[in-house]
Design an enzyme around this catalytic site. Structure first.
Site, mmCIF file in Angstrom:
data_model
loop_
_atom_site.group_PDB
_atom_site.id
_atom_site.type_symbol
_atom_site.label_atom_id
_atom_site.label_comp_id
_atom_site.label_asym_id
_atom_site.label_seq_id
_atom_site.Cartn_x
_atom_site.Cartn_y
_atom_site.Cartn_z
ATOM 1 N N ASN A 1 -6.662 5.882 10.070
ATOM 2 C CA ASN A 1 -6.597 7.217 10.392
ATOM 3 C C ASN A 1 -5.964 7.693 11.265
ATOM 4 O OD1 ASN A 1 -7.798 10.040 10.685
ATOM 5 N ND2 ASN A 1 -9.655 9.299 11.613
ATOM 6 N N LYS B 1 -5.015 10.577 12.162
ATOM 7 C CA LYS B 1 -5.299 11.421 13.092
ATOM 8 C C LYS B 1 -4.239 12.796 12.845
ATOM 9 C CE LYS B 1 -8.974 8.968 15.332
ATOM 10 N NZ LYS B 1 -9.740 8.751 16.551
ATOM 11 N N HIS C 1 -15.853 13.185 10.262
ATOM 12 C CA HIS C 1 -15.277 12.527 11.421
ATOM 13 C C HIS C 1 -15.775 13.137 12.578
ATOM 14 C CE1 HIS C 1 -12.632 10.491 14.303
ATOM 15 N NE2 HIS C 1 -12.512 9.455 13.528
ATOM 16 N N GLU D 1 -14.678 13.562 15.251
ATOM 17 C CA GLU D 1 -13.928 14.632 16.179
ATOM 18 C C GLU D 1 -14.040 15.891 15.347
ATOM 19 O OE1 GLU D 1 -10.199 12.400 15.945
ATOM 20 O OE2 GLU D 1 -11.185 10.982 17.279
ATOM 21 N N GLU E 1 -18.957 4.868 13.277
ATOM 22 C CA GLU E 1 -17.856 4.999 14.253
ATOM 23 C C GLU E 1 -18.886 5.686 15.360
ATOM 24 O OE1 GLU E 1 -13.619 5.380 12.793
ATOM 25 O OE2 GLU E 1 -14.580 7.355 13.086
ATOM 26 N N GLY F 1 -11.157 5.659 20.736
ATOM 27 C CA GLY F 1 -9.895 5.996 21.445
ATOM 28 C C GLY F 1 -10.222 5.716 22.835
ATOM 29 N N SER G 1 -11.997 1.775 18.406
ATOM 30 C CA SER G 1 -11.169 0.956 19.188
ATOM 31 C C SER G 1 -10.976 -0.620 18.395
ATOM 32 C CB SER G 1 -11.822 0.552 20.479
ATOM 33 O OG SER G 1 -11.806 1.774 21.263
HETATM 34 P P1 13P Z 1 -9.624 4.251 17.661
HETATM 35 O O1 13P Z 1 -9.572 3.321 16.888
HETATM 36 O O2 13P Z 1 -8.300 5.130 18.351
HETATM 37 O O3 13P Z 1 -10.475 4.120 18.485
HETATM 38 O O4 13P Z 1 -10.132 5.660 16.629
HETATM 39 C C1 13P Z 1 -11.195 5.021 15.700
HETATM 40 C C2 13P Z 1 -11.298 6.076 14.798
HETATM 41 O O5 13P Z 1 -11.675 7.460 15.091
HETATM 42 C C3 13P Z 1 -10.900 6.135 13.287
HETATM 43 O O6 13P Z 1 -11.350 7.238 12.450
#
Ligand code: 13P
Length: 256
Positions: free
Chosen positions: A10, A12, A99, A101, A171, A177, A217
């Site tokens: 992803n 982002k 997601h 976010e 997740e 992150g 992560s």
């Molecule tokens: P990270 O791997 O940067 O923690 O992000 C995970 C994520 O949100 C994937 O959709």
């Protein structure tokens, strides 16, 4: 029941089209020496504007391309959104839905996640539907209550056949992150719970066949342990999917 591992990136809101094409080229060239029948399924999910060039760069390789969001309506006055037909036309096979976010910053709810995911599967896209608890919810012992609700509402009104076009991504919000990965055991415990919930909703055969990815992560150094867990069928990777070397190292960890 054999579930093919899926390693998904992803991106982002990262990468211009040229940078995205370079990343896809890096991934595909690193995978050319891998035995095709050992490869997991490999997916990258760029921002909308990068999809066309990523599809072009991935052509003829094992790399598939997905989007990060989709609207449920077929067209209309929905500024800033894209339809399933647009994603299919651009060459997408998958789309991420719900997601954290989007839930946290853009008002995504369980109800809109349900509508987006249903539109995706109805159109023939694979919906990668994200669920996961916040740190506060985990610390107050509400993880299964929250994740159970998210799963039940995301797939409300789905048939077992619809579920064949669904991938769930667990997740935990506190692991995204932050560099703070869930332990193998913490992740496995929630994955098993999600599988049990899907079994209750759609029957155990369906529960056993839906792939459940871990995200938060995931890195080259911790991927192998997570991917060895019985109910973890791959990863949804953010930061480590932005560098070909790291992403390929995770793909290789899935092949070990
Ligand atoms: P990270 O791997 O940067 O923690 O992000 C995970 C994520 O949100 C994937 O959709």
């Amino acid at each position: 029941m054999s579930r093919r591992i899926l390693i998904a990136g992803n991106w982002k809101m990262n990468k211009t089209s040229a940078e995205g094409a370079e990343l896809v080229n890096g991934i595909r060239s690193a995978l050319t020496d891998c035995c095709a029948d050992k490869l997991p399924e490999v997916l990258v999910c760029p921002p909308f504007l990068d999809i066309a060039t990523a599809v072009c760069a991935a052509k003829g390789s094992a790399v598939e391309v997905g989007a990060q969001n989709v609207h449920w309506a077929s067209s209309g006055a929905y500024t800033g959104e894209c339809s399933t037909a647009m994603l299919l036309d651009a060459g997408c096979t998958h789309v991420i839905v719900g997601h954290s976010e989007r839930r946290q910053y853009f008002g995504e709810t369980d109800a809109t996640v349900n509508k987006r995911a249903k539109a995706a599967v109805d159109a023939g896209l694979v919906a990668v539907v994200c669920v996961g608890e916040t740190l506060e919810e985990r610390e107050s012992g509400a993880t299964t209550k929250v994740v159970g609700r998210q799963v039940r509402e995301a797939f409300s009104g789905f048939s077992a056949n619809d579920m064949s076009k669904v991938v769930v991504a667990y997740e935990p919000v506190w692991a995204i992150g932050t560099g703070k990965v869930a332990t193998d055991e913490q992740a496995q415990e929630v994955h098993a719970f999600i599988r049990k919930t899907l079994g209750e909703m759609f029957g155990s055969e369906c529960g056993d066949s839906v792939r459940i990815l871990y995200g938060g992560s995931m890195k080259p150094g911790n991927a192998a342990g997570l991917l060895k867990q019985k109910d973890i069928d791959g990863g949804l990777i953010g930061g480590a999917s932005l560098k070909a070397d790291d992403f390929v190292a995770i793909i290789k960890a899935a092949m070990a």
